[in-house]
Write an enzyme that holds these catalytic residues in place. Structure first.
Site, PDB file in Angstrom:
ATOM      1  N   CYS A  97       0.690  -1.057   0.067  1.00 24.47           N
ATOM      2  CA  CYS A  97      -0.106   0.067   0.022  1.00 24.47           C
ATOM      3  C   CYS A  97       0.846   1.112   0.088  1.00 24.47           C
ATOM      4  O   CYS A  97       1.639   1.362   0.917  1.00 24.47           O
ATOM      5  CB  CYS A  97      -1.043   0.035   1.228  1.00 24.47           C
ATOM      6  SG  CYS A  97      -1.817   1.526   1.441  1.00 24.47           S
ATOM      7  N   CYS A 100       0.275   3.711   3.078  1.00 25.92           N
ATOM      8  CA  CYS A 100       0.941   3.027   4.145  1.00 25.92           C
ATOM      9  C   CYS A 100       2.370   3.327   4.092  1.00 25.92           C
ATOM     10  O   CYS A 100       3.131   3.515   5.384  1.00 25.92           O
ATOM     11  CB  CYS A 100       0.900   1.633   4.308  1.00 25.92           C
ATOM     12  SG  CYS A 100      -1.131   1.111   4.297  1.00 25.92           S
ATOM     13  N   ASP A 492      28.032  22.645 -24.782  1.00 24.47           N
ATOM     14  CA  ASP A 492      29.583  22.698 -24.933  1.00 24.47           C
ATOM     15  C   ASP A 492      29.862  22.328 -26.438  1.00 24.47           C
ATOM     16  O   ASP A 492      29.026  21.612 -26.867  1.00 24.47           O
ATOM     17  CB  ASP A 492      30.261  21.664 -24.004  1.00 24.47           C
ATOM     18  CG  ASP A 492      31.978  21.958 -24.303  1.00 24.47           C
ATOM     19  OD1 ASP A 492      32.074  22.792 -24.459  1.00 24.47           O
ATOM     20  OD2 ASP A 492      32.521  20.811 -24.103  1.00 24.47           O
ATOM     21  N   ASP A 685      30.983  17.712 -21.295  1.00 22.26           N
ATOM     22  CA  ASP A 685      31.341  16.526 -20.980  1.00 22.26           C
ATOM     23  C   ASP A 685      32.778  16.597 -20.364  1.00 22.26           C
ATOM     24  O   ASP A 685      33.254  15.685 -19.866  1.00 22.26           O
ATOM     25  CB  ASP A 685      31.826  15.662 -22.314  1.00 22.26           C
ATOM     26  CG  ASP A 685      32.801  16.372 -23.052  1.00 22.26           C
ATOM     27  OD1 ASP A 685      33.010  17.380 -23.129  1.00 22.26           O
ATOM     28  OD2 ASP A 685      33.430  15.429 -23.844  1.00 22.26           O
ATOM     29  N   ASP A 689      33.483  21.542 -17.219  1.00 29.30           N
ATOM     30  CA  ASP A 689      32.337  21.955 -17.521  1.00 29.30           C
ATOM     31  C   ASP A 689      31.349  21.697 -15.912  1.00 29.30           C
ATOM     32  O   ASP A 689      30.101  22.063 -15.865  1.00 29.30           O
ATOM     33  CB  ASP A 689      31.267  20.763 -18.571  1.00 29.30           C
ATOM     34  CG  ASP A 689      32.143  21.334 -19.818  1.00 29.30           C
ATOM     35  OD1 ASP A 689      32.313  22.474 -19.994  1.00 29.30           O
ATOM     36  OD2 ASP A 689      32.101  20.285 -20.726  1.00 29.30           O
TER      37      ASP A 689
END
Length: 790
Positions: A97, A100, A492, A685, A689
């Protein structure tokens, strides 16, 4: 492999702060006697070393590293100090549930011993942060028992194994235990049969109707009533069991016996199918992301031994037959095959793998037998990283999820209060107690918030699972929520829009100089450099089968180039600044419009220039067009020269370009774009960055990029393709839309039934649909994203 008989270890280079220094360390360590293989990764600050005697080499390696960068300390990876204060994960058994689960989470967060607790119903996992874990499990279990009896908390295994949901499903076939499921089916079938025979088929005499209906009710609702009584004793009143018990017993009280039994019957049927749907959807998602192997085929000489995947070590040789999934990250040492990478990257075209090529776990070997050397154990392999990412993401709750959790705490008491007022006030005015009590009972059936509490996190979990099928790893619902609201995509250049693998385009030899000789001379000098441009020149020379000679010594001049010495011969490879520094005349030089140039001089004489260019990724133009079709602005931030950046942007179709930026400039330019357009997504990458990724409204990193970038990003594109950007945004938008569809649909149906009940048009049967029926439909709607074509 040359180092097959050597000991392989990984060392951490603490305090390493310079990429060029890392390259110098690698070069010098490789020169040490006894070293067969050495690789220094600046991104991970790791040294991977193959040697016969590590203990004798370690002082020499430390001396080399300290001489280049004084603060660097070389530490074997398995001796690193363990960081304290990490969260622990517990498995949650027998929880069926969602509401719950939310109550248990609130109760655990109220414990003084716990800093933070997050219970994820979709993965059945509880993540807890605490200062002291001694005896904590017993205390948490006691608190859980007070909220929901039967729910069991267990320590998660430290050694990787199959996901708990998959193990449980293999053993029991689903959410229920085998005994519980059989008992549920027997109760529904027998109770339903008695009800149908009595009420619909009319096979029971009228005088015995009530007795048969009571018997059917005991079969169908006995367990519900007993659970409600136990929960009441613990002070847990407003749960689904209590509400259904009061509603159906109230129907008995006003002599609506048939409806009391019928409502309980259809509630139990709806609840059963709802739980099965939840289990099936969770299973589909976990099957999509849990690619971890149970066993591997270990080669010992010519013998194949089947061992648990968790027992395989770095350096072990594994046999991967045709049709097998590659179990661990490694390197091919024998064989050649086409490998299907789609389970990891989403890329449908198989790739060729042969001797020396890296292979990633989770991919499928399709055509030939391979022998691979393990490079990463199970805990570090791609299959575990994907699973961890998805499971951790499921614990990250977006704003809408947190709102629904808070709303559910108010919604149920409000509807129950409305039911009491509906039963009392109109009855006092009209005197028709039966009608208004019946209407109030329909409110009680509607008042359970399970459809809301379950459907929103399941929608986001499905979205995360859908992303993994395309090689897109979302780091939680928060990341998806941020992604769906962006107005501009900022990228980039190198490694993101372009391949990042520089290719020699042209060799322009000076008058009287041959192109092959110019290439050979430059490539020989560049052998000592690890710069991508240098690597591209060396690869081009090797492809032409030119004979290269390593220089006796060399000197790198930052921002200018390289000076290499071959005995008394001095070769310059760099830009115009380098040639000016050494007073070299380069009158025959003509600048190019785009790309990188390497000018070459031999003993003060200008020899010519080499043009190197990065290539646009094949899918870049199509991906940028898709982003524009989604109504997004595209921009590019790069440290490269303006002319080169403009050329790439024009080829790809990118709207705006900011070039010649230092790492610290990128963040300020990003903020300017945010102020101009609204929320921005940044895709990069490189290690430089990381600050921009962290500063963007949503950050995405290419899977081939630096670890620092991947760590800082909200989304990781495992296939490193540009088309993953519009795919990720489409998935995030679709997921957000489905989550809101579930919320609006559930609330609308409940409100309509409540209004219809007040007007005398809605029965308790309709109320059951507004509860379990709506929950089931919301679950089915949530998993729709898994089948959506992006």
């Amino acid at each position: 492999m040359p180092d097959a008989d050597k000991i392989k270890r990984v060392y951490i280079l603490q305090n390493l702060g310079c990429a060029n220094c890392a390259a110098k360390m690698e070069y010098k360590i490789k020169e040490l006697p006894g070293v067969t293989y050495a690789n220094v990764s600046f991104a991970t600050k790791q040294l991977r070393l193959s040697a016969a005697d590590h203990e004798a080499l370690l002082p020499e390696i430390q001396k080399i590293c300290t001489s280049i960068e004084s603060d660097v300390v070389v530490v074997p990876r398995d001796r690193r100090p363990q960081l304290g204060g990490k969260s622990r994960v517990y498995l949650v058994k027998n929880l069926d549930c969602a509401n719950c689960g939310a109550k248990i989470e609130r109760a655990l967060n109220a414990m003084p011993e716990i800093d933070e607790a997050t219970l994820t119903f979709t993965t059945k996992k509880l993540r807890v942060s605490a200062k002291d874990y001694n005896g904590l499990l017993e205390k948490m279990q006691a608190v859980t028992d007070k909220v929901e009896e039967g729910v069991v908390l267990l320590e998660a295994e430290s050694k990787p194994s199959l996901a708990p949901e998959l193990e449980e499903r293999k053993k029991s076939g689903g959410i229920f235990s085998e005994l519980s499921e059989k008992q549920t089916i027997i109760e529904i079938v027998l109770g339903g049969a008695v009800f149908i025979i009595t009420e619909w088929l009319g096979l029971v005499p009228e005088a015995y109707h009530m007795y048969f209906l009571i018997f059917a009710y005991i079969l169908l609702g006995g367990r519900i009533v007993l659970t409600a009584l136990k929960n009441i004793a613990k002070g847990n009143v407003f749960d689904e069991n209590f509400l259904m018990t009061v509603a159906t017993l109230g129907a008995f009280a006003i002599q609506a016996w048939e409806e009391a039994v019928g409502v309980m019957f259809f509630y139990r049927v709806g609840e059963y199918f709802e739980q099965r749907a939840v289990e099936k959807s969770r299973g589909q998602i976990m099957d999509a992301v849990d690619l971890r192997p149970e066993v591997v085929n270990l080669l010992v000489g010519e013998e194949v031994k089947v061992i648990p995947a968790a027992d395989a070590h770095v350096g072990d040789i594994l046999l991967v037959r045709v049709g097998d999934r590659i179990p661990l990250d490694g390197v091919v040492i024998d064989g050649e095959s086409l490998v299907d990478t789609s389970p990891v990257t989403g890329e449908p075209v198989p790739v060729k793998r042969k001797y020396g090529d890296e292979v990633v776990s989770g991919c499928v070997n399709t055509s030939g037998m391979l022998k691979i050397r393990v490079e990463k154990v199970l805990e570090e392999s791609m299959v575990t990283r994907i699973l961890d990412s998805v499971e951790n993401a499921a614990a990250s709750k977006p704003t809408i999820d947190r709102f629904i959790t808070r709303f559910a705490r108010v919604y149920t008491p409000f509807v129950v209060a409305a039911a009491v007022l509906t039963a009392v006030v109109p009855s006092l005015i009209t005197g028709d107690w039966n009608k208004w009590i019946y209407t109030a009972l329909t409110f009680l059936v509607i008042s359970c918030p399970c459809a809301l509490v379950l459907s929103v996190p399941l929608a986001f979990f499905s979205g995360i699972g859908a992303g993994s099928k395309y090689g897109i790893l979302f780091k939680g619902g928060v990341a998806m929520e941020a992604l769906k609201n962006i107005a501009a995509v900022v990228m980039d250049k190198t490694g993101t829009v372009t391949k990042g693998n520089f290719v020699l385009q042209k060799v322009n030899a000076a008058e009287g100089m041959k192109a092959d000789e110019l290439l050979r001379l430059c490539a020989s000098a560049e052998l000592v450099s690890t710069h991508p441009i240098a690597v591209s020149i060396v690869e081009a020379a090797k492809a032409e089968k030119l004979e290269l000679v390593r220089p006796d010594k060399f000197e790198e001049i930052a921002g200018e180039g390289l000076v290499a010495y071959f005995g008394a011969r001095k070769v310059l490879c760099g830009n115009t600044k380098l040639l000016q520094r050494f007073n070299v005349e380069y009158g025959g030089y003509t600048p190019t419009e785009s790309g990188s140039e390497v000018l070459v001089a031999d003993n003060g004489l200008y020899m010519g220039q080499l043009l190197i260019n990065d290539t646009l990724k094949e899918d870049a133009k199509e991906a940028i067009a898709s982003l524009k079709a989604q109504g997004l602005v595209t921009a590019m931030l790069t440290g490269d020269a303006q002319k080169e950046a403009q050329a790439v942007a024009k080829a790809a179709g990118i709207d705006e370009v900011r070039a010649q930026l230092l790492p610290q400039d990128k963040l300020s330019e990003l903020n300017m774009l945010r102020n101009k357009y609204g929320p921005v997504m940044f895709v990069g990458d490189g290690i430089n960055d990381a600050p921009v990724l962290a500063g963007a409204d949503a950050g995405a990193a290419m899977g081939s990029g630096a670890d620092a970038a991947i760590e800082a990003a909200d989304v990781v594109f495992m296939n490193s393709e540009v088309k993953a950007i519009p795919q990720a945004i489409a998935i995030a938008r679709a997921t957000g839309a489905i989550a809101w569809q579930n919320v609006i649909f559930a609330l609308t149906v409940k409100v309509i039934i409540m209004i219809a009940g007040l007007m005398g048009y809605a029965s308790m049967w309709a109320a059951v649909f507004a509860d379990t029926g709506v929950s089931l439909l919301c679950v089915l709607n949530s998993i729709r994203i898994l089948y959506k074509k992006i």
